[in-house]
Design a protein around this motif. Structure first.
Motif, mmCIF file in Angstrom:
data_model
loop_
_atom_site.group_PDB
_atom_site.id
_atom_site.type_symbol
_atom_site.label_atom_id
_atom_site.label_comp_id
_atom_site.label_asym_id
_atom_site.label_seq_id
_atom_site.Cartn_x
_atom_site.Cartn_y
_atom_site.Cartn_z
ATOM 1 N N GLY A 44 33.232 34.697 37.966
ATOM 2 C CA GLY A 44 34.124 35.286 38.957
ATOM 3 C C GLY A 44 33.457 36.427 39.703
ATOM 4 N N SER A 45 32.750 37.292 38.981
ATOM 5 C CA SER A 45 32.092 38.436 39.632
ATOM 6 C C SER A 45 31.117 37.964 40.696
ATOM 7 C CB SER A 45 31.300 39.264 38.611
ATOM 8 O OG SER A 45 32.140 39.794 37.635
ATOM 9 N N LYS A 72 37.847 31.973 36.337
ATOM 10 C CA LYS A 72 38.653 31.915 35.111
ATOM 11 C C LYS A 72 39.273 30.532 34.857
ATOM 12 C CE LYS A 72 39.751 36.844 34.878
ATOM 13 N NZ LYS A 72 39.128 37.298 33.658
ATOM 14 N N TYR A 98 40.283 45.679 40.754
ATOM 15 C CA TYR A 98 39.204 45.232 39.869
ATOM 16 C C TYR A 98 38.688 43.908 40.418
ATOM 17 C CZ TYR A 98 36.492 43.589 35.955
ATOM 18 O OH TYR A 98 35.455 43.133 35.182
ATOM 19 N N HIS A 99 37.375 43.843 40.684
ATOM 20 C CA HIS A 99 36.817 42.600 41.225
ATOM 21 C C HIS A 99 35.622 42.100 40.433
ATOM 22 C CE1 HIS A 99 39.483 42.651 44.655
ATOM 23 N NE2 HIS A 99 39.165 43.896 44.911
ATOM 24 N N GLU A 153 43.294 41.695 45.264
ATOM 25 C CA GLU A 153 43.850 40.785 44.267
ATOM 26 C C GLU A 153 45.304 40.620 44.724
ATOM 27 O OE1 GLU A 153 42.924 42.498 40.052
ATOM 28 O OE2 GLU A 153 42.383 43.987 41.541
ATOM 29 N N VAL A 171 40.680 35.248 41.289
ATOM 30 C CA VAL A 171 40.030 34.909 40.010
ATOM 31 C C VAL A 171 41.066 34.988 38.881
ATOM 32 C CG1 VAL A 171 38.313 35.716 38.327
ATOM 33 C CG2 VAL A 171 37.720 35.572 40.754
ATOM 34 N N ALA A 172 41.917 36.020 38.927
ATOM 35 C CA ALA A 172 42.946 36.160 37.892
ATOM 36 C C ALA A 172 44.274 35.533 38.315
ATOM 37 C CB ALA A 172 43.149 37.639 37.562
ATOM 38 N N ASP A 204 40.905 37.724 46.224
ATOM 39 C CA ASP A 204 40.253 37.506 44.941
ATOM 40 C C ASP A 204 41.330 36.983 43.993
ATOM 41 O OD1 ASP A 204 39.263 37.647 42.398
ATOM 42 O OD2 ASP A 204 38.543 39.710 42.523
ATOM 43 N N TRP A 224 42.692 35.349 30.193
ATOM 44 C CA TRP A 224 43.571 34.768 31.209
ATOM 45 C C TRP A 224 43.069 33.427 31.757
ATOM 46 C CZ3 TRP A 224 42.880 39.757 34.612
ATOM 47 C CH2 TRP A 224 42.993 40.890 33.795
HETATM 48 C C1 LIG Z 1 40.476 39.766 39.889
HETATM 49 C C2 LIG Z 1 39.166 39.550 39.191
HETATM 50 N N1 LIG Z 1 38.064 39.327 39.905
HETATM 51 C C3 LIG Z 1 36.876 39.092 39.335
HETATM 52 C C4 LIG Z 1 36.747 39.086 37.961
HETATM 53 C C5 LIG Z 1 35.398 38.846 37.340
HETATM 54 O O1 LIG Z 1 35.303 37.582 36.793
HETATM 55 P P1 LIG Z 1 34.187 37.278 35.686
HETATM 56 O O2 LIG Z 1 34.572 38.037 34.472
HETATM 57 O O3 LIG Z 1 34.240 35.780 35.507
HETATM 58 O O4 LIG Z 1 32.882 37.715 36.253
HETATM 59 C C6 LIG Z 1 37.869 39.302 37.171
HETATM 60 C C7 LIG Z 1 37.771 39.318 35.699
HETATM 61 O O5 LIG Z 1 38.634 39.762 34.984
HETATM 62 C C8 LIG Z 1 39.116 39.547 37.798
HETATM 63 O O6 LIG Z 1 40.224 39.797 37.079
#
Ligand SMILES: Cc1ncc(COP(=O)(O)O)c(C=O)c1O
Length: 398
Positions: A100-101, A250, A133-134, A189, A225-226, A223, A41
């Motif tokens: 992202g994590s 991402k 999911y984070h 999210e 990230v996605a 969050d 993504w």
């Molecule tokens: C909403 C969300 N947060 C955090 C992450 C983690 O990101 P990363 O894989 O760059 O550590 C993801 C990864 O899919 C995600 O979808």
């Protein structure tokens, strides 16, 4: 030997070996595949984008990386200035990370320490969503709610620090009533829960969350990230409802280099800003603010604005709705579409077995998981390419 992600190495099928990539296409030695996953993504502009490539080359000729401890540089300064002006409200304070994590970890640490700095040490709890999911680091796993990924946490028993609720307003109100004095943050999210099954929910839930966070002095963390950079059909969900802390990753770098950023508002920043050295944020990933990542992120945002990506995403959503309109099958539970994301949820995961190879044979790379067959295409995809991705999904059910 490579240890691949999310796989039982003993039984995993050999991965497709990519030898080249260009635009929306991945190339193996003898096939050409549309990447309907955008490399988890992130690759919103497609592969081998000349301007993104050039941004990296030009920066690499100066230097690839210097640490941010005691040093700074133009790409990171420019990127933080750009984000400050581009992001809504007073989301102005950028803390960079290498993924992202880690950026989510930083957000959770910020929220906890914000209250510790104020002497409210009882605020140790996180409110989060079911199916969240984070990320895969420990605190992000704990805030997440997906046993399919994180069953290892069972070893610790139920967490005393995280409460999960469904995306309904009644549950939200009840959780705030019960836990507000112990909560430091509510993390979501926004609008679209990705890895938990492409679950979509309404903005009214976020508005209510904002109201309750304000009422009880709890920090709201998005969050994105996605979801950030247009995936939900909004530039950011934060444009609709303003969080206190926003996390991006991402697509931040157009999918070129792993990088994330935790952006705090003034209130959060000021919770750390004083004469007490113990009130500083004690965090510092080696590669935070990496110069190559910042240079490519700046170029990525420039392309996003210059070529009106929001209209591209609207078009993707329109075409997707048109193409999926008549699809129905006894194996399908629900079809969900939002912005640049489409997901077919099936009743039984067995009905997706073999889909990846089926798609491969039709020139599409796909990676369904559990009961979810989805596409999150690069925004530069042409209509006929998108139709091919969607036709492949439909053909599977014919
Ligand atoms: C909403 C969300 N947060 C955090 C992450 C983690 O990101 P990363 O894989 O760059 O550590 C993801 C990864 O899919 C995600 O979808």
């Amino acid at each position: 030997m490579i240890w691949y992600p999310y796989e039982q190495m003993k039984t995993m099928k050999a991965p497709y070996k990519i030898v080249d990539a260009n635009g929306v296409y991945l190339y193996t030695k003898d096939s050409k595949l549309i990447d309907s996953v955008s490399s988890w993504w992130s690759v919103i502009h497609g592969y081998k984008h000349p301007e993104l490539n050039q941004a990296i080359i030009s920066q690499a000729e100066k230097f690839a990386h210097v640490m941010l401890g005691g040093l700074t540089h133009e790409p990171v300064q420019k990127l933080s200035e750009k984000l400050q002006s581009w992001l809504p409200g007073d989301l102005d304070y950028c803390f960079f990370s290498d993924s992202g994590s880690v950026a989510v970890e930083v957000a959770l640490k910020m929220a906890l320490q914000y209250f510790m700095n104020r002497g409210e040490e009882q605020r140790t709890m996180i409110l989060a969503l079911e199916h969240a999911y984070h990320g895969d680091t420990f605190k992000t796993m704990e805030a997440g709610d997906d046993e399919d990924y994180h069953f290892v946490l069972k070893a610790y028993g139920p967490s005393r620090y995280v409460v999960h609720i469904p995306t309904n307003i009644e549950a939200l109100e009840k959780a705030f009533m019960k836990y507000h004095h112990r909560l430091n943050c509510f993390i979501v999210e926004p609008l679209l829960q990705g890895a938990g099954g492409m679950r979509m929910y309404d903005v009214s839930f976020l508005k209510k969350a904002r109201e309750l966070c304000d009422r009880y002095g709890v920090l709201l963390i998005f969050d994105e990230v996605a979801t950030g950079f247009g995936r939900t059909g909004n530039r950011f969900a934060a444009d609709l409802v303003l969080p206190d802390i926003l996390v991006l990753g991402k697509a931040l770098t157009g999918g070129y280099i792993g990088h994330g950023v935790t952006v705090a508002n003034r209130k959060v920043y000021e919770g750390f800003y004083d004469d007490n050295p113990e009130h500083a944020l004690m965090h510092g990933p080696t590669f935070m603010g990496n110069a190559l990542a910042c240079s490519v992120a700046l170029k990525s945002i420039e392309l996003f604005e210059k070529h009106d990506y929001m209209s591209k995403i609207r078009r993707i959503e329109e075409i997707t709705r048109r193409e999926m309109k008549d699809l129905s099958d006894y194996r399908i539970k629900e079809i969900r579409i939002m912005g640049g994301c489409v997901c077919i949820e099936v009743k039984d995961s067995a009905s997706l077995k073999g889909y990846q190879q089926f798609a491969y044979e039709r020139g599409v790379f796909s990676r369904p998981f559990l009961k979810y067959l989805y596409a999150m295409v690069p925004y530069v995809i042409k209509e006929e390419e998108l139709v091919k991705v969607l036709d492949t999904m439909k053909e599977w059910f014919n």
